[in-house]
Motif scaffolding. Structure first.
Motif, PDB file in Angstrom:
ATOM      1  N   SER A  29     -21.675  11.771  44.885  1.00  0.00           N
ATOM      2  CA  SER A  29     -21.453  10.893  46.027  1.00  0.00           C
ATOM      3  C   SER A  29     -22.581   9.882  46.185  1.00  0.00           C
ATOM      4  CB  SER A  29     -21.325  11.740  47.305  1.00  0.00           C
ATOM      5  OG  SER A  29     -21.108  10.930  48.430  1.00  0.00           O
ATOM      6  N   GLY A  69     -21.856   6.065  46.010  1.00  0.00           N
ATOM      7  CA  GLY A  69     -22.155   5.295  47.210  1.00  0.00           C
ATOM      8  C   GLY A  69     -23.102   4.152  46.960  1.00  0.00           C
ATOM      9  N   HIS A 125     -22.648  -0.514  47.440  1.00  0.00           N
ATOM     10  CA  HIS A 125     -23.434  -1.381  48.316  1.00  0.00           C
ATOM     11  C   HIS A 125     -24.683  -1.936  47.648  1.00  0.00           C
ATOM     12  CE1 HIS A 125     -20.912  -0.015  51.640  1.00  0.00           C
ATOM     13  NE2 HIS A 125     -21.072   1.198  51.170  1.00  0.00           N
ATOM     14  N   LYS A 161     -21.284   6.003  58.991  1.00  0.00           N
ATOM     15  CA  LYS A 161     -19.869   6.064  58.611  1.00  0.00           C
ATOM     16  C   LYS A 161     -19.050   5.068  59.427  1.00  0.00           C
ATOM     17  CE  LYS A 161     -20.032  10.995  57.416  1.00  0.00           C
ATOM     18  NZ  LYS A 161     -19.525  12.349  57.768  1.00  0.00           N
ATOM     19  N   LEU A 202     -20.557   2.426  55.913  1.00  0.00           N
ATOM     20  CA  LEU A 202     -21.487   2.748  54.832  1.00  0.00           C
ATOM     21  C   LEU A 202     -21.327   4.210  54.414  1.00  0.00           C
ATOM     22  CD1 LEU A 202     -24.722   0.969  56.138  1.00  0.00           C
ATOM     23  CD2 LEU A 202     -23.118   0.152  54.400  1.00  0.00           C
ATOM     24  N   ASN A 203     -21.647   4.476  53.162  1.00  0.00           N
ATOM     25  CA  ASN A 203     -21.637   5.844  52.655  1.00  0.00           C
ATOM     26  C   ASN A 203     -23.003   6.455  52.951  1.00  0.00           C
ATOM     27  OD1 ASN A 203     -21.746   8.215  51.188  1.00  0.00           O
ATOM     28  ND2 ASN A 203     -20.627   7.385  49.445  1.00  0.00           N
ATOM     29  N   THR A 230     -24.391   9.239  52.175  1.00  0.00           N
ATOM     30  CA  THR A 230     -25.036   9.859  51.022  1.00  0.00           C
ATOM     31  C   THR A 230     -25.639   8.805  50.102  1.00  0.00           C
ATOM     32  OG1 THR A 230     -23.351  11.587  51.170  1.00  0.00           O
ATOM     33  CG2 THR A 230     -24.716  11.558  49.201  1.00  0.00           C
ATOM     34  N   GLY A 231     -24.909   7.723  49.880  1.00  0.00           N
ATOM     35  CA  GLY A 231     -25.432   6.670  49.020  1.00  0.00           C
ATOM     36  C   GLY A 231     -26.612   5.946  49.640  1.00  0.00           C
TER      37      GLY A 231
END
Length: 384
Positions: free
Chosen positions: A152, A156, A160, A256, A260-261, A263-264
């Motif tokens: 992830s 992620g 971005h 979230k 945005l992710n 985790t990333g």
């Protein structure tokens, strides 16, 4: 004053929840007295459980003497009533008012639920196998979660872009900030190994071999291992605390919401910074370890600095240095993934945060040592 004390004592006696039992015509009559509220319900809980397990076929609950009742008291009474009815016994409620009936109806669903049976705690022949099974099942679940976070984080970050600023900031915190303690610890470890080696080799007149011992041990093992353990305790715990605190303040959910992710954004920069910092710190740690050993060898065994360096150059080669450095990115990745995984598992309490930070450090150090052993066996098998 005596009257006031008696009044207080009398008030306290009246306030306590109680059960007065009597029997008539084969029926068990239970007069519920006092205040059946949360504060005092624990005093009659065991008595009501005995009533539920009793042998009377007809049980009467008399609400007349009761002074007050809340949902906790209603739950205990309704639970007892349901247990008696499930056992096929007759139950009658007397002198109830509208408030009593409303509360009993409100807790009916919760009181009627069957609680799961508590697992047996007795020790038997199958206990070690059960414990081993639970450990393996938990370990496999955590390995699956770790790979999930790793994937992830990579996925992620690709969506971005890679934030060089975030990675640089993490390198400063994880790598640069750890330089003093890493140098100090490895210098001390190198000095201790040199002192003990010189002390033992002195009996054989072979003190010069302490150079061979220290150079191989520091470059192949202790430099990388001690540095990884220090980073697991210092930076791994910090990563878990940072991510865990953001989870508690719902900042992860906010990421979230804006698309945005988490985790990333949170994990990927820390993983990259960890994988860059640990090998560089290991190089510095090797130099510190050899420096500490050099000083002690000169002090205890009169081995000059020049002789130490000449002997070390003749004994070690590039493979000795690489053997220690190759495993550091894998150790860094394991520390970063475990620290991030535990941070994302933090609940909503400070107790949960403390537990996850402790788990992060323990698991990271365990995995680092296992990885070091794996690489030692692998190097030996390929003659590296």
């Amino acid at each position: 004053m005596a009257n006031e004390g008696n009044m207080a004592e009398s008030s306290s006696t009246r306030a306590a929840a109680g059960v007065e039992e009597s029997r008539s015509d084969g029926a068990q009559e239970l007069a519920l007295t006092g205040n059946w509220t949360t504060r005092g319900i624990a005093q009659v809980d065991s008595r009501m459980r005995e009533v539920a397990d009793g042998s009377a076929d007809n049980v009467i609950f008399d609400f007349g003497p009761m002074e007050n009742i809340d949902t906790a008291g209603a739950f205990v009474i309704r639970r007892t009533v349901e247990q008696l009815r499930q056992a096929g016994k007759s139950v009658e409620l007397r002198n109830t008012d509208a408030n009593d009936e409303t509360l009993l109806e409100a807790v009916a669903e919760a009181a009627g639920q069957n609680l799961p049976e508590k697992p047996s705690s007795s020790f038997g022949l199958l206990t070690p196998f059960a414990a081993t099974g639970r450990f393996v099942f938990t370990a496999l679940g955590q390995i699956k979660d770790a790979f999930g976070i790793l994937g992830s984080a990579i996925a992620g970050s690709s969506g971005h872009g890679i934030s060089i600023t975030a990675i640089t900031a993490q390198i400063d915190r994880i790598g640069v900030g750890a330089i003093p303690v890493v140098l100090l610890m490895n210098a001390i470890i190198g000095a201790i190994v040199a002192q003990q080696g010189a002390f033992q080799l002195r009996y054989f007149g072979a003190e010069i071999f302490v150079v061979d011992l220290v150079s191989v041990l520091v470059l192949r093992e202790t430099g990388a291992l001690i540095t990884a353990i220090m980073i697991a305790g210092r930076s791994g715990s910090a990563i878990t605390a940072e991510i865990g605190s953001m989870k508690m303040r719902e900042e992860v959910d906010a990421l979230k919401v804006i698309g945005l992710n988490p985790t990333g954004v949170l994990v990927f920069p820390r993983l990259v910074a960890m994988m860059i910092s640990l090998p560089l710190l290991t190089v510095a740690a090797d130099a510190a370890g050899l420096g500490g050993a050099m000083v002690i060898a000169n002090y205890y065994s009169d081995i000059s600095y020049t002789a130490f360096i000449d002997r070390m150059q003749n004994w070690i080669d590039l493979s000795t240095v690489l053997a220690g450095l190759i495993k550091t990115p894998f150790m860094a990745l394991a520390i970063g993934v475990i620290a991030s995984m535990e941070g994302l598992r933090v609940g909503g309490s400070a107790e949960s945060l403390g537990q996850r930070v402790t788990a992060s450090v323990v698991k990271s150090i365990f995995v680092v040592i296992v990885l070091d052993g794996f690489f030692a066996i692998f190097y030996a098998s390929i003659g590296f």
